[in-house]
Design a protein around this motif. Structure first.
Motif, PDB file in Angstrom:
ATOM      1  N   ARG A 241      -3.953  -4.102 -10.024  1.00 49.20           N
ATOM      2  CA  ARG A 241      -3.108  -3.639 -11.128  1.00 49.20           C
ATOM      3  C   ARG A 241      -2.393  -4.833 -11.742  1.00 49.20           C
ATOM      4  O   ARG A 241      -1.910  -5.714 -11.022  1.00 49.20           O
ATOM      5  N   ARG A 242      -2.310  -4.853 -13.067  1.00 49.32           N
ATOM      6  CA  ARG A 242      -1.597  -5.913 -13.787  1.00 49.32           C
ATOM      7  C   ARG A 242      -0.612  -5.273 -14.747  1.00 49.32           C
ATOM      8  O   ARG A 242      -0.939  -4.296 -15.437  1.00 49.32           O
ATOM      9  N   TRP A 272      -2.574  -6.497  -5.760  1.00 46.14           N
ATOM     10  CA  TRP A 272      -3.775  -6.035  -5.070  1.00 46.14           C
ATOM     11  C   TRP A 272      -3.374  -5.124  -3.914  1.00 46.14           C
ATOM     12  O   TRP A 272      -2.559  -5.509  -3.063  1.00 46.14           O
ATOM     13  N   VAL A 273      -3.896  -3.926  -3.888  1.00 43.87           N
ATOM     14  CA  VAL A 273      -3.698  -3.010  -2.773  1.00 43.87           C
ATOM     15  C   VAL A 273      -5.022  -2.942  -2.009  1.00 43.87           C
ATOM     16  O   VAL A 273      -6.042  -2.508  -2.564  1.00 43.87           O
ATOM     17  N   MET A 296      -7.498 -12.987   2.600  1.00 42.95           N
ATOM     18  CA  MET A 296      -6.334 -12.132   2.334  1.00 42.95           C
ATOM     19  C   MET A 296      -6.551 -10.814   3.065  1.00 42.95           C
ATOM     20  O   MET A 296      -7.571 -10.154   2.888  1.00 42.95           O
ATOM     21  N   ALA A 297      -5.577 -10.430   3.920  1.00 47.54           N
ATOM     22  CA  ALA A 297      -5.744  -9.221   4.729  1.00 47.54           C
ATOM     23  C   ALA A 297      -4.617  -8.218   4.510  1.00 47.54           C
ATOM     24  O   ALA A 297      -4.591  -7.166   5.149  1.00 47.54           O
ATOM     25  N   ARG A 298      -3.664  -8.527   3.619  1.00 48.52           N
ATOM     26  CA  ARG A 298      -2.549  -7.616   3.339  1.00 48.52           C
ATOM     27  C   ARG A 298      -2.381  -7.488   1.829  1.00 48.52           C
ATOM     28  O   ARG A 298      -2.703  -8.398   1.078  1.00 48.52           O
ATOM     29  N   SER A 299      -1.883  -6.353   1.396  1.00 49.56           N
ATOM     30  CA  SER A 299      -1.636  -6.142  -0.026  1.00 49.56           C
ATOM     31  C   SER A 299      -0.525  -7.084  -0.498  1.00 49.56           C
ATOM     32  O   SER A 299       0.369  -7.443   0.263  1.00 49.56           O
ATOM     33  N   GLY A 300      -0.584  -7.470  -1.761  1.00 50.63           N
ATOM     34  CA  GLY A 300       0.426  -8.396  -2.254  1.00 50.63           C
ATOM     35  C   GLY A 300       0.462  -8.465  -3.769  1.00 50.63           C
ATOM     36  O   GLY A 300      -0.421  -7.947  -4.468  1.00 50.63           O
ATOM     37  N   VAL A 301       1.515  -9.119  -4.283  1.00 49.20           N
ATOM     38  CA  VAL A 301       1.752  -9.269  -5.725  1.00 49.20           C
ATOM     39  C   VAL A 301       2.023 -10.730  -6.028  1.00 49.20           C
ATOM     40  O   VAL A 301       2.758 -11.398  -5.298  1.00 49.20           O
TER      41      VAL A 301
END
Length: 342
Positions: A241-242, A272-273, A296-301
């Motif tokens: 999402r942006r 990113w989820v 990358m293994a966790r959601s982040g912004v």
């Protein structure tokens, strides 16, 4: 397009003087980056002329400090000559370099630029500001930069720095009695739309091509490139999402055709989820790898600033508001958890 690209532009060939320059602290002995203290002035700021030597000293001070900051990967040096979103963007670039390479210098070089034109409004209160266009031949861009001084005892600091390709023709700023004419950001004042409203419409259009505000602005190359980039960042096993938002417009210039050049700042958030068990691999040297690791293994912004130079046409003019140049980059991140919310 990288987050720091999409620059278009061209020369503004008039030199204006007015009331935005007083004294400037010079960076000396950049090993310690000392700054000469500034004397307080009691002059009437509405009558102070922008003299070329003062502008050049301010610019030389900025160039030396910025070069030293990137050579040493030291954002504190940047804070001597930059402020606001432009400082956040450059400090973010240093942070990415340190995350990827440790404290070792990356060998990044900042290329010097030549001042071409200076535009100074006549102001009767602080903060004072002036606009300088500078030609960066090595990178093929023209910087259109705003320097601001908060008070008579403060240093001049760079507060906006959109960049444009040397091939793009910029509208010429209008001057009167040697001073740059400005525009109220909240008033249309002979324009197709008020500058602040134009920037808000632009942010809405970046966020949603079907926004009702999309008819207020042109679908220019920056919009096209940002959408193409977003499509490339959507990864398997993730929901991408942006979002975009606009900050308040503070600096504007009337142009000779009756339009306006507007300095605006946009905030972009990329999120990113990750689905349960999903991981993402990012390219070497990317800000995604710097902040989220590999894999990358966790959601982040990730959060970004983009400083834009927007042209708003006059009533009866040709075209719609559009962005002519920009300078942007990542400013930080947030870990939002391992999996999608229920």
């Amino acid at each position: 397009m990288s987050a720091r690209a999409d620059r278009t532009g061209a020369p503004a060939r008039r030199r204006a003087t007015g009331a935005a320059l007083l004294a400037v602290g010079l960076v000396t002995g950049l090993g310690g980056c000392g700054v000469v203290p500034l004397e307080k002035s009691t002059a009437d700021v509405s009558k102070v002329a922008a003299e070329e030597p003062t502008v050049q000293r301010t610019y030389d001070n900025y160039e030396k400090a910025r070069g030293a900051a990137f050579a040493a990967l030291d954002p504190e040096v940047l804070a001597l000559v930059e402020t606001g979103p432009v400082l956040a963007v450059d400090a973010g670039a240093i942070d990415v370099a340190k995350r990827l390479h440790g404290n070792a210098s990356t060998g990044r070089q900042t290329t010097p630029a030549q001042i071409e034109d200076v535009y100074t409004p006549r102001l009767d209160a602080y903060p004072l500001w002036f606009v300088a266009t500078a030609r960066d031949e090595a990178r093929g861009v023209r910087r259109v930069q705003v320097f601001e001084r908060a008070s008579s005892t403060e240093r001049w600091e760079l507060t906006a720095s959109p960049e444009a390709l040397l091939s793009t023709v910029l509208p010429v700023p209008r001057t009167k009695d040697g001073a740059l004419e400005t525009v109220d950001p909240d008033q249309a004042d002979g324009l197709v739309i008020a500058p602040g409203q134009a920037l808000a419409a632009y942010a809405a259009t970046l966020g949603d091509p079907n926004s009702p505000r999309a008819t207020d602005v042109a679908a220019d190359s920056f919009i096209t490139q940002m959408r193409a980039q977003a499509a490339g960042l959507a990864q398997p096993g993730t929901t991408f999402r942006r979002s975009w938002s606009a900050q308040q417009v503070r600096h504007t210039m009337r142009t000779e055709d009756g339009g306006a050049l507007v300095f605006g700042t946009l905030m972009r958030q990329d999120g990113w989820v990750l689905a349960p068990g999903a991981t993402v691999r990012w390219p070497e040297g990317s800000e995604q790898r710097a902040y989220f690791g590999d894999p990358m293994a966790r959601s982040g912004v990730l959060r970004y600033y983009h400083q834009v130079l927007m042209y708003v046409p006059p009533l009866g003019g040709v075209g719609q508001p559009r962005v002519l140049g920009q300078y942007g980059g990542v400013i930080g991140s947030e870990d939002t958890g391992p999996v999608a919310a229920p």
